[in-house]
Design an enzyme around this catalytic site. Structure first.
Site, mmCIF file in Angstrom:
data_model
loop_
_atom_site.group_PDB
_atom_site.id
_atom_site.type_symbol
_atom_site.label_atom_id
_atom_site.label_comp_id
_atom_site.label_asym_id
_atom_site.label_seq_id
_atom_site.Cartn_x
_atom_site.Cartn_y
_atom_site.Cartn_z
ATOM 1 N N GLY A 242 -6.354 -4.469 2.099
ATOM 2 C CA GLY A 242 -5.263 -3.751 1.444
ATOM 3 C C GLY A 242 -3.897 -4.182 1.945
ATOM 4 N N ASP A 243 -3.799 -4.481 3.228
ATOM 5 C CA ASP A 243 -2.541 -4.959 3.791
ATOM 6 C C ASP A 243 -2.140 -6.284 3.132
ATOM 7 O OD1 ASP A 243 -0.351 -4.864 5.778
ATOM 8 O OD2 ASP A 243 -1.390 -6.585 6.656
ATOM 9 N N ALA A 244 -3.113 -7.172 2.953
ATOM 10 C CA ALA A 244 -2.839 -8.466 2.313
ATOM 11 C C ALA A 244 -2.442 -8.285 0.850
ATOM 12 C CB ALA A 244 -4.059 -9.377 2.428
#
Length: 149
Positions: A26-28
């Site tokens: 999700g961060d990416a």
């Protein structure tokens, strides 16, 4: 500005991953979304990079989650809770509560990217359509006024 995700059909498998793996993904996804938003803005790469960094930090992710919370269904809220509970303390100088909210946000984004990209696009669009961007005001002013290449 979530046009890039509308064509993505997802791969499924989000239920097979743990909250921290989903948060990592999700961060990416969130960073890619922010980079795509800014790549159309004029400016030097270092200025664009700083603007993106301001929006992918834990504080900005926690602000985005607060904006989205009223729109989230029970499944999405559960993903946020699972991610928040697995977040740990976070950076030494950071606020553990903010770090937990950011990890919860990332967990939900990762799961939606794999399992329901149309819903993810809807949520990302709502962050922009309500007129309140989760980034601090300086992120936009520094990009908008620096047109040198």
């Amino acid at each position: 500005m979530s046009d890039w995700i509308h064509g993505w059909t997802g791969t499924g498998g989000g239920d097979e991953l743990g909250p921290l793996q989903l948060a990592w993904l999700g961060d990416a996804v969130w960073e890619l979304h922010q980079r795509l938003r800014h790549c159309r803005s004029p400016g030097r790469a270092d200025v664009l990079h700083r603007a993106v960094v301001e929006q992918v930090c834990a504080d900005a992710q926690a602000r985005a989650l607060k904006q989205l919370e009223p729109l989230l269904d029970d499944r999405e809220l559960d993903l946020v809770r699972r991610g928040r509970n697995r977040a740990g303390r976070g950076p030494r100088r950071g606020d553990a509560a903010v770090y937990g909210m950011a990890t919860g946000f990332e967990t939900m984004v990762g799961w939606l990217f794999l399992n329901n990209p149309a819903r993810l696009a809807q949520l990302l669009d709502s962050l922009e359509s309500d007129g309140s961007d989760p980034s601090p005001p300086s992120a936009h002013t520094s990009v908008a006024h620096d047109t040198s290449l």
